[in-house]
Write a protein that holds these residues in place. Structure first.
Motif, short mmCIF file in Angstrom:
data_model
loop_
_atom_site.label_atom_id
_atom_site.label_comp_id
_atom_site.label_asym_id
_atom_site.label_seq_id
_atom_site.Cartn_x
_atom_site.Cartn_y
_atom_site.Cartn_z
N GLY A 166 0.80 -1.22 0.00
CA GLY A 166 0.00 0.00 0.00
C GLY A 166 0.84 1.27 0.00
N ASP A 167 1.98 1.25 0.69
CA ASP A 167 2.85 2.43 0.70
C ASP A 167 3.35 2.75 -0.72
OD1 ASP A 167 2.59 2.67 3.44
OD2 ASP A 167 4.49 1.68 3.88
N GLU A 168 3.71 1.70 -1.47
CA GLU A 168 4.18 1.91 -2.83
C GLU A 168 3.05 2.45 -3.72
OE1 GLU A 168 7.49 -1.29 -3.88
OE2 GLU A 168 5.77 -2.20 -2.85
N VAL A 169 1.84 1.97 -3.50
CA VAL A 169 0.69 2.46 -4.26
C VAL A 169 0.45 3.94 -3.93
CG1 VAL A 169 -1.80 2.22 -4.66
CG2 VAL A 169 -0.36 0.18 -4.47
N LEU A 170 0.47 4.28 -2.64
CA LEU A 170 0.29 5.68 -2.23
C LEU A 170 1.36 6.57 -2.84
CD1 LEU A 170 -0.66 5.39 1.54
CD2 LEU A 170 -2.02 6.52 -0.23
N ALA A 171 2.60 6.12 -2.81
CA ALA A 171 3.70 6.92 -3.37
C ALA A 171 3.48 7.16 -4.86
CB ALA A 171 5.03 6.22 -3.12
N ASP A 172 3.03 6.16 -5.58
CA ASP A 172 2.79 6.30 -7.02
C ASP A 172 1.64 7.27 -7.28
OD1 ASP A 172 1.26 5.40 -9.63
OD2 ASP A 172 3.34 4.75 -9.87
N ILE A 173 0.58 7.15 -6.51
CA ILE A 173 -0.58 8.03 -6.70
C ILE A 173 -0.19 9.49 -6.50
CG2 ILE A 173 -2.81 8.72 -5.70
CD1 ILE A 173 -3.30 5.70 -5.16
N GLY A 174 0.65 9.75 -5.52
CA GLY A 174 1.04 11.13 -5.22
C GLY A 174 2.17 11.66 -6.06
N ALA A 175 2.77 10.84 -6.90
CA ALA A 175 3.96 11.23 -7.66
C ALA A 175 3.61 11.84 -9.00
CB ALA A 175 4.87 10.02 -7.87
N GLY A 176 3.40 13.13 -9.02
CA GLY A 176 3.34 13.86 -10.27
C GLY A 176 2.01 13.90 -11.01
N ASP A 177 1.25 12.83 -11.05
CA ASP A 177 0.02 12.80 -11.83
C ASP A 177 -1.08 13.50 -11.02
OD1 ASP A 177 -2.38 12.20 -13.13
OD2 ASP A 177 -1.62 10.27 -13.83
N THR A 178 -1.30 14.78 -11.31
CA THR A 178 -2.24 15.55 -10.49
C THR A 178 -3.65 14.98 -10.55
OG1 THR A 178 -2.61 17.11 -12.29
CG2 THR A 178 -0.94 17.70 -10.63
N ASP A 179 -4.03 14.38 -11.67
CA ASP A 179 -5.37 13.81 -11.78
C ASP A 179 -5.54 12.67 -10.78
OD1 ASP A 179 -7.94 13.81 -13.01
OD2 ASP A 179 -7.36 12.02 -14.13
N LEU A 180 -4.54 11.80 -10.67
CA LEU A 180 -4.63 10.71 -9.69
C LEU A 180 -4.53 11.23 -8.27
CD1 LEU A 180 -2.54 7.73 -11.11
CD2 LEU A 180 -5.01 8.04 -11.10
N SER A 181 -3.70 12.22 -8.04
CA SER A 181 -3.50 12.70 -6.68
C SER A 181 -4.74 13.37 -6.10
CB SER A 181 -2.30 13.64 -6.61
OG SER A 181 -2.55 14.84 -7.31
N LEU A 182 -5.72 13.67 -6.93
CA LEU A 182 -6.97 14.25 -6.44
C LEU A 182 -7.97 13.19 -5.98
CD1 LEU A 182 -7.52 17.13 -9.01
CD2 LEU A 182 -6.80 17.32 -6.62
N ILE A 183 -7.71 11.94 -6.28
CA ILE A 183 -8.62 10.87 -5.86
C ILE A 183 -8.39 10.60 -4.37
CG2 ILE A 183 -9.29 8.45 -6.14
CD1 ILE A 183 -8.15 8.63 -9.02
N PRO A 184 -9.43 10.71 -3.54
CA PRO A 184 -9.24 10.40 -2.13
C PRO A 184 -8.86 8.94 -1.94
CG PRO A 184 -11.33 11.51 -2.49
CD PRO A 184 -10.78 11.16 -3.84
N VAL A 185 -7.82 8.72 -1.14
CA VAL A 185 -7.36 7.38 -0.82
C VAL A 185 -7.52 7.17 0.68
CG1 VAL A 185 -5.45 5.74 -0.85
CG2 VAL A 185 -5.71 7.39 -2.73
N ILE A 186 -8.32 6.19 1.04
CA ILE A 186 -8.56 5.86 2.43
C ILE A 186 -7.87 4.54 2.70
CG2 ILE A 186 -10.28 5.22 4.14
CD1 ILE A 186 -10.86 7.79 1.38
N VAL A 187 -6.90 4.56 3.60
CA VAL A 187 -6.22 3.33 3.99
C VAL A 187 -7.17 2.56 4.90
CG1 VAL A 187 -4.28 2.37 5.28
CG2 VAL A 187 -3.93 4.32 3.73
N LEU A 188 -7.42 1.32 4.54
CA LEU A 188 -8.29 0.42 5.32
C LEU A 188 -7.48 -0.83 5.59
CD1 LEU A 188 -11.14 -0.18 6.45
CD2 LEU A 188 -11.68 -1.19 4.23
N THR A 189 -6.97 -0.93 6.81
CA THR A 189 -6.00 -1.98 7.11
C THR A 189 -6.21 -2.52 8.52
OG1 THR A 189 -3.62 -2.45 7.11
CG2 THR A 189 -4.29 -0.31 7.95
N SER A 190 -5.64 -3.66 8.79
CA SER A 190 -5.72 -4.23 10.13
C SER A 190 -4.69 -3.61 11.07
CB SER A 190 -5.54 -5.75 10.07
OG SER A 190 -4.32 -6.05 9.43
N SER A 191 -3.77 -2.85 10.54
CA SER A 191 -2.70 -2.25 11.34
C SER A 191 -3.23 -1.15 12.26
CB SER A 191 -1.63 -1.66 10.43
OG SER A 191 -0.66 -0.96 11.20
N LYS A 192 -2.68 -1.13 13.46
CA LYS A 192 -2.92 -0.03 14.40
C LYS A 192 -1.61 0.69 14.70
CE LYS A 192 -6.77 -2.31 16.69
NZ LYS A 192 -7.31 -2.84 17.93
#
Length: 155
Positions: A78-104
């Motif tokens: 998920g971290d790699e996916v988040l990094a790609d979404i935020g890297a340069g492509d402004t159209d993708l970076s506007l899509i809200p990303v909600i992390v839904l995970t078992s991690s606390k």
């Protein structure tokens, strides 16, 4: 909020999750919802990025209105996916990303927000609580929040 979410047109939600049980619980929650939606499911980080970039088998995929992203994924996490979404492509970076995970883990929370996640939700263990969490997510992100229209950029 995108006009199509408030209209009769279904919201496109991309669920990036590799656990079949969590996929099924999420599907149940959205099936019980009041908001018309189309839930698209991919089970690893590479497929998520292909879907978002409309590559390969996902060339005709719609741009999702919201992404629900697990952190612990095969092939790309998920971290790699988040990094790609935020890297340069402004159209993708506007899509809200909600992390839904078992991690606390506080580390996971901080890293997710550093990578521009819009929210961090911990999956409840109890199935009924899990479904309720998804319903609350949906009510907030698809009824209350105003999202930029497709094609917007931040400049």
């Amino acid at each position: 909020m995108r006009d199509r979410i408030r209209s009769a047109e279904p919201a496109d939600i991309l669920l990036v999750e590799d656990n079949p049980g969590d996929i099924r619980l999420t599907q149940v929650a959205f099936e019980e919802s009041r908001i018309a939606n189309t839930l698209h499911v991919v089970t690893d980080g590479v497929a998520a990025l292909d879907f978002l970039h409309q590559r390969g088998e996902y060339a005709d995929a719609p741009r999702p209105d919201v992404v629900l992203l697990d952190l612990n994924l095969p092939r790309k996490d998920g971290d790699e996916v988040l990094a790609d979404i935020g890297a340069g492509d402004t159209d993708l970076s506007l899509i809200p990303v909600i992390v839904l995970t078992s991690s606390k883990s506080e580390e996971d929370i901080v890293r997710s927000y550093d990578l521009q996640a819009n929210a961090f939700l911990t999956k409840p263990v109890d199935p009924a609580e899990f479904i309720e969490t998804i319903k609350r997510f949906e009510a907030f992100w698809l009824e209350v929040v105003r999202l930029p229209p497709e094609g917007s950029d931040r400049s």
